[in-house]
Enzyme design. Structure first.
Site, PDB file in Angstrom:
ATOM      1  N   ASN A  32       0.868  -1.178   0.000  1.00 18.11           N
ATOM      2  CA  ASN A  32       0.000   0.000   0.000  1.00 18.11           C
ATOM      3  C   ASN A  32       0.907   1.231   0.000  1.00 18.11           C
ATOM      4  O   ASN A  32       1.446   1.611   1.032  1.00 18.11           O
ATOM      5  CB  ASN A  32      -0.885  -0.039   1.255  1.00 18.11           C
ATOM      6  CG  ASN A  32      -1.715   1.221   1.422  1.00 18.11           C
ATOM      7  OD1 ASN A  32      -1.817   2.039   0.510  1.00 18.11           O
ATOM      8  ND2 ASN A  32      -2.323   1.376   2.597  1.00 18.11           N
ATOM      9  N   HIS A 118      -9.618   1.455   4.580  1.00 16.53           N
ATOM     10  CA  HIS A 118      -8.364   1.647   5.320  1.00 16.53           C
ATOM     11  C   HIS A 118      -8.608   2.629   6.468  1.00 16.53           C
ATOM     12  O   HIS A 118      -9.402   3.561   6.333  1.00 16.53           O
ATOM     13  CB  HIS A 118      -7.271   2.167   4.386  1.00 16.53           C
ATOM     14  CG  HIS A 118      -5.922   2.163   5.018  1.00 16.53           C
ATOM     15  ND1 HIS A 118      -5.505   3.178   5.857  1.00 16.53           N
ATOM     16  CD2 HIS A 118      -4.917   1.260   4.978  1.00 16.53           C
ATOM     17  CE1 HIS A 118      -4.289   2.882   6.294  1.00 16.53           C
ATOM     18  NE2 HIS A 118      -3.906   1.733   5.779  1.00 16.53           N
ATOM     19  N   GLU A 120      -7.024   5.050   7.481  1.00 19.68           N
ATOM     20  CA  GLU A 120      -6.824   6.472   7.119  1.00 19.68           C
ATOM     21  C   GLU A 120      -8.045   7.024   6.390  1.00 19.68           C
ATOM     22  O   GLU A 120      -8.405   8.196   6.556  1.00 19.68           O
ATOM     23  CB  GLU A 120      -5.539   6.607   6.279  1.00 19.68           C
ATOM     24  CG  GLU A 120      -4.300   6.429   7.150  1.00 19.68           C
ATOM     25  CD  GLU A 120      -3.097   5.815   6.446  1.00 19.68           C
ATOM     26  OE1 GLU A 120      -3.022   5.843   5.203  1.00 19.68           O
ATOM     27  OE2 GLU A 120      -2.220   5.290   7.163  1.00 19.68           O
ATOM     28  N   GLU A 190      -5.705  -4.577  10.622  1.00 16.91           N
ATOM     29  CA  GLU A 190      -4.669  -3.575  10.868  1.00 16.91           C
ATOM     30  C   GLU A 190      -5.001  -2.806  12.144  1.00 16.91           C
ATOM     31  O   GLU A 190      -5.795  -1.854  12.118  1.00 16.91           O
ATOM     32  CB  GLU A 190      -4.614  -2.581   9.697  1.00 16.91           C
ATOM     33  CG  GLU A 190      -4.311  -3.232   8.359  1.00 16.91           C
ATOM     34  CD  GLU A 190      -3.722  -2.229   7.370  1.00 16.91           C
ATOM     35  OE1 GLU A 190      -2.616  -2.496   6.881  1.00 16.91           O
ATOM     36  OE2 GLU A 190      -4.336  -1.190   7.115  1.00 16.91           O
ATOM     37  N   GLY A 196       2.227   2.508  10.758  1.00 15.34           N
ATOM     38  CA  GLY A 196       3.212   3.567  10.574  1.00 15.34           C
ATOM     39  C   GLY A 196       3.894   4.013  11.866  1.00 15.34           C
ATOM     40  O   GLY A 196       4.569   5.030  11.895  1.00 15.34           O
ATOM     41  N   SER A 236       3.046  -1.869  10.516  1.00 12.21           N
ATOM     42  CA  SER A 236       4.490  -1.985  10.783  1.00 12.21           C
ATOM     43  C   SER A 236       5.029  -3.392  10.566  1.00 12.21           C
ATOM     44  O   SER A 236       5.904  -3.844  11.296  1.00 12.21           O
ATOM     45  CB  SER A 236       4.830  -1.481  12.193  1.00 12.21           C
ATOM     46  OG  SER A 236       4.494  -0.104  12.311  1.00 12.21           O
TER      47      SER A 236
HETATM   48  P1  PGA Z   1       2.598   0.415   7.693  1.00  8.57           P
HETATM   49  O1  PGA Z   1       1.173   0.642   6.972  1.00  8.57           O
HETATM   50  O2  PGA Z   1       3.154  -0.880   7.154  1.00  8.57           O
HETATM   51  O3  PGA Z   1       3.426   1.594   7.274  1.00  8.57           O
HETATM   52  O4  PGA Z   1       2.346   0.357   9.137  1.00  8.57           O
HETATM   53  C1  PGA Z   1       0.277  -0.423   6.787  1.00  8.57           C
HETATM   54  C2  PGA Z   1      -1.011   0.103   6.191  1.00  8.57           C
HETATM   55  O5  PGA Z   1      -1.450   1.196   6.574  1.00  8.57           O
HETATM   56  O6  PGA Z   1      -1.627  -0.558   5.332  1.00  8.57           O
END
Ligand code: PGA
Length: 279
Positions: A32, A118, A120, A190, A196, A236
């Site tokens: 992603n 997601h 976000e 997630e 992140g 992560s």
């Molecule tokens: P990350 O993001 O691996 O940077 O934690 C995962 C995601 O948001 O799909």
């Protein structure tokens, strides 16, 4: 042989691709990219990934660039082992929705997967479970495979609400999806506090939620279908923690943000997933 090359055209539905091996789930590593990489940068990245990975029957790979790079990245991975995903879509087929992208527009670019819901999108852009559910239906209706993201906030985990939140997001997100389409669905767990941040759920913590999600899928679709659905972990995931996560019974791959932006780390994750099957 390459299975998702553009040369196959659209006659072969992408929805049949992963369902041939009934007993064992072929892991999936999905990158992603979020709002990173121009088309030019994207081409360079996928060429490096493709050259390093070659064709590996033990793992499937999907890259989800921004909309603006889909066409160029799609052309660059033609005939390779890599498949193309989008990061979002709109639920309507067409019309006055300025700035939005429909399922058929994605299909036209040979996109086969789409990330939906997601965290976000949910937190920054206010997407709720009902909207997420309409997007899932829009994707399935256009033979795109939805990667439905679910996961709890830190405050929700601390308040012992993880399972409740995940249950709501899975049940509402998949509401009305018939068992006949279960094989086309992919879930990504997630935990929002791990995205992140460098904080990963421990393998045991993640497995507990993955097993719970498979139970929910069993209730909706039956045990046989639920056993075939891929449940990815995201948050992560990196080369140094991937082996342990992927060794868990119900962790079938990863949705990778940060570590998908460089060929080296992404390829290492692909190799971890491949090894998890072989071993
Ligand atoms: P990350 O993001 O691996 O940077 O934690 C995962 C995601 O948001 O799909």
């Amino acid at each position: 042989p390459p299975r998702r090359g553009r040369s196959l055209g659209l006659k072969l539905s992408p929805l049949t691709i992963y369902t041939t091996n009934m007993s064992k789930r072929t892991p999936l590593i999905a990158g992603n990219w979020k709002m990173n990489k121009t088309a030019t940068d994207g081409i360079e990245l996928v060429k490096a990934i493709s050259a390093a990975v070659g064709i590996d029957p033990n793992v499937n790979i999907v890259l989800c660039p921004p909309f603006t790079a889909l066409s160029a990245v799609g052309a660059a991975i033609e005939g390779s082992h890599l498949a193309l995903g989008a990061q979002n879509l709109h639920d309507k087929t067409n019309g006055a929705f300025t700035g939005e992208i429909s399922a058929s527009m994605l299909r036209d670019l040979h996109v086969t997967h789409v990330i939906i819901g997601h965290s976000e999108r949910r937190s920054i852009f206010g997407e709720d479970d009902a909207f997420v559910n309409r997007k899932v239906h829009a994707a399935l209706g256009a033979t795109l495979r939805p990667i439905l993201c679910v996961g709890e906030l830190l405050a929700e985990r601390e308040a012992n609400q993880t399972m409740e939140v995940v249950r709501r997001q899975v049940e509402k997100g998949l509401e009305g999806v018939p068992a006949a389409k279960a094989d086309h669905v992919i879930i990504a767990y997630e935990p929002v506090w791990a995205i992140g941040t460098g904080k990963t759920a421990t393998p045991a913590m993640a497995q507990e939620v993955h097993a719970f999600i498979r139970k929910l899928l069993t209730q909706q679709f039956g045990a046989e279908s639920a056993a075939r659905i891929l449940i990815l972990y995201g948050g992560s995931m990196k080369p140094d923690n991937a082996d342990a996560l992927l060794a868990e019974q119900d962790i079938d791959g990863g949705l990778i943000g940060g570590a998908s932006l460089e060929a080296k780390s992404f390829v290492e994750l692909v190799r971890s997933a491949s090894k998890s099957v072989a071993g």
